[in-house]
Motif scaffolding. Sequence first.
Motif, PDB file in Angstrom:
ATOM      1  N   TRP A 129       9.717  14.215   6.162  1.00 47.81           N
ATOM      2  CA  TRP A 129       8.757  13.116   6.133  1.00 47.81           C
ATOM      3  C   TRP A 129       8.989  12.310   4.862  1.00 47.81           C
ATOM      4  CZ3 TRP A 129       7.333  18.274   6.030  1.00 47.81           C
ATOM      5  CH2 TRP A 129       6.810  18.815   7.200  1.00 47.81           C
ATOM      6  N   ARG A 130       8.395  11.167   4.793  1.00 47.09           N
ATOM      7  CA  ARG A 130       8.260  10.425   3.548  1.00 47.09           C
ATOM      8  C   ARG A 130       6.880  10.752   3.005  1.00 47.09           C
ATOM      9  NH1 ARG A 130      12.666   8.855   0.876  1.00 47.09           N
ATOM     10  NH2 ARG A 130      14.270   8.576   2.450  1.00 47.09           N
ATOM     11  N   LEU A 131       6.754  10.786   1.686  1.00 47.18           N
ATOM     12  CA  LEU A 131       5.464  11.116   1.082  1.00 47.18           C
ATOM     13  C   LEU A 131       4.377  10.153   1.552  1.00 47.18           C
ATOM     14  CD1 LEU A 131       3.864  12.956  -0.786  1.00 47.18           C
ATOM     15  CD2 LEU A 131       4.552  11.480  -2.697  1.00 47.18           C
ATOM     16  N   SER A 132       4.718   8.886   1.741  1.00 50.72           N
ATOM     17  CA  SER A 132       3.718   7.914   2.191  1.00 50.72           C
ATOM     18  C   SER A 132       3.165   8.256   3.573  1.00 50.72           C
ATOM     19  CB  SER A 132       4.304   6.501   2.198  1.00 50.72           C
ATOM     20  OG  SER A 132       5.387   6.422   3.116  1.00 50.72           O
ATOM     21  N   HIS A 133       3.939   8.964   4.378  1.00 47.42           N
ATOM     22  CA  HIS A 133       3.460   9.410   5.686  1.00 47.42           C
ATOM     23  C   HIS A 133       2.478  10.576   5.533  1.00 47.42           C
ATOM     24  CE1 HIS A 133       3.551  10.507   9.942  1.00 47.42           C
ATOM     25  NE2 HIS A 133       3.715  11.749   9.545  1.00 47.42           N
ATOM     26  N   LEU A 134       2.777  11.480   4.607  1.00 50.97           N
ATOM     27  CA  LEU A 134       1.929  12.645   4.386  1.00 50.97           C
ATOM     28  C   LEU A 134       0.673  12.322   3.587  1.00 50.97           C
ATOM     29  CD1 LEU A 134       4.618  15.342   3.514  1.00 50.97           C
ATOM     30  CD2 LEU A 134       3.385  15.052   5.681  1.00 50.97           C
ATOM     31  N   LEU A 135       0.739  11.257   2.772  1.00 56.40           N
ATOM     32  CA  LEU A 135      -0.389  10.881   1.917  1.00 56.40           C
ATOM     33  C   LEU A 135      -0.567   9.362   1.955  1.00 56.40           C
ATOM     34  CD1 LEU A 135      -2.442  12.219  -0.070  1.00 56.40           C
ATOM     35  CD2 LEU A 135      -0.841  11.663  -1.898  1.00 56.40           C
ATOM     36  N   PRO A 136      -1.018   8.831   3.096  1.00 56.66           N
ATOM     37  CA  PRO A 136      -1.185   7.360   3.186  1.00 56.66           C
ATOM     38  C   PRO A 136      -2.312   6.904   2.251  1.00 56.66           C
ATOM     39  CG  PRO A 136      -2.118   8.441   5.122  1.00 56.66           C
ATOM     40  CD  PRO A 136      -1.431   9.517   4.308  1.00 56.66           C
ATOM     41  N   ASP A 137      -2.157   5.709   1.736  1.00 57.37           N
ATOM     42  CA  ASP A 137      -3.161   5.126   0.848  1.00 57.37           C
ATOM     43  C   ASP A 137      -3.502   6.062  -0.307  1.00 57.37           C
ATOM     44  OD1 ASP A 137      -3.383   2.855   2.547  1.00 57.37           O
ATOM     45  OD2 ASP A 137      -4.696   4.016   3.866  1.00 57.37           O
ATOM     46  N   ALA A 138      -2.475   6.606  -0.905  1.00 57.46           N
ATOM     47  CA  ALA A 138      -2.633   7.607  -1.974  1.00 57.46           C
ATOM     48  C   ALA A 138      -3.384   7.066  -3.167  1.00 57.46           C
ATOM     49  CB  ALA A 138      -1.257   8.102  -2.423  1.00 57.46           C
ATOM     50  N   PHE A 139      -4.171   7.926  -3.763  1.00 58.03           N
ATOM     51  CA  PHE A 139      -4.838   7.629  -5.036  1.00 58.03           C
ATOM     52  C   PHE A 139      -3.839   7.922  -6.134  1.00 58.03           C
ATOM     53  CE2 PHE A 139      -7.199   8.874  -8.806  1.00 58.03           C
ATOM     54  CZ  PHE A 139      -8.153   7.876  -8.901  1.00 58.03           C
ATOM     55  N   GLY A 140      -3.628   6.967  -7.034  1.00 58.47           N
ATOM     56  CA  GLY A 140      -2.660   7.154  -8.113  1.00 58.47           C
ATOM     57  C   GLY A 140      -3.091   6.457  -9.377  1.00 58.47           C
ATOM     58  N   PRO A 141      -2.208   6.402 -10.348  1.00 52.33           N
ATOM     59  CA  PRO A 141      -2.534   5.820 -11.646  1.00 52.33           C
ATOM     60  C   PRO A 141      -3.034   4.376 -11.557  1.00 52.33           C
ATOM     61  CG  PRO A 141      -0.454   6.997 -11.768  1.00 52.33           C
ATOM     62  CD  PRO A 141      -0.867   6.974 -10.319  1.00 52.33           C
ATOM     63  N   ASP A 142      -2.514   3.599 -10.611  1.00 50.62           N
ATOM     64  CA  ASP A 142      -2.942   2.203 -10.463  1.00 50.62           C
ATOM     65  C   ASP A 142      -4.415   2.085 -10.088  1.00 50.62           C
ATOM     66  OD1 ASP A 142      -0.368   1.427 -11.081  1.00 50.62           O
ATOM     67  OD2 ASP A 142       0.218   1.054  -8.998  1.00 50.62           O
ATOM     68  N   ALA A 143      -4.964   3.105  -9.454  1.00 48.81           N
ATOM     69  CA  ALA A 143      -6.369   3.068  -9.028  1.00 48.81           C
ATOM     70  C   ALA A 143      -7.346   3.233 -10.194  1.00 48.81           C
ATOM     71  CB  ALA A 143      -6.611   4.167  -7.995  1.00 48.81           C
ATOM     72  N   LEU A 144      -6.827   3.613 -11.355  1.00 42.99           N
ATOM     73  CA  LEU A 144      -7.697   3.845 -12.507  1.00 42.99           C
ATOM     74  C   LEU A 144      -8.004   2.585 -13.305  1.00 42.99           C
ATOM     75  CD1 LEU A 144      -6.245   7.256 -13.696  1.00 42.99           C
ATOM     76  CD2 LEU A 144      -8.311   6.825 -12.342  1.00 42.99           C
ATOM     77  N   GLY A 145      -7.449   1.484 -12.886  1.00 43.11           N
ATOM     78  CA  GLY A 145      -7.832   0.258 -13.543  1.00 43.11           C
ATOM     79  C   GLY A 145      -6.756  -0.390 -14.232  1.00 43.11           C
TER      80      GLY A 145
END
Length: 136
Positions: free
Chosen positions: A120-136
Amino acid sequence: MREDYADLVQQARGAAETAYAPYSRFRVGAALLFADGAVVSGANVENASYGLSLCAETVAVAKALSEGRRCGLVAVAVASPDAETISPCGRCRQVLNELAAFDRADLLVIGAGRAETQEWRLSHLLPDAFGPDALG
């Protein structure tokens, strides 16, 4: 499975043999492949206080980060001789995403159980992932 990742899967299988899993008896190994050809592996480590247990992927990522690796993650193989099929748990998908986010990589994830190997691609296993960009 693509032949060019067969060695990575073998390294994950080897790591599973070193797992410390006296409670679940579910051994898992992980191997991270970096762009420079380096491989960092890890195995699950259980604890009598179950919440303190560490998954193989988490061990491998912590090892890579502690060695100063921040970029270049290309693929991860997760293997278990104790399961027909396997893929990273949700927590490990998030941990892998944190390392992949350094270069915004959509890494290849290979799950190698006894009977089946999947990709799989990680984006398939974790769609709309929470990451560093979500912290502001």
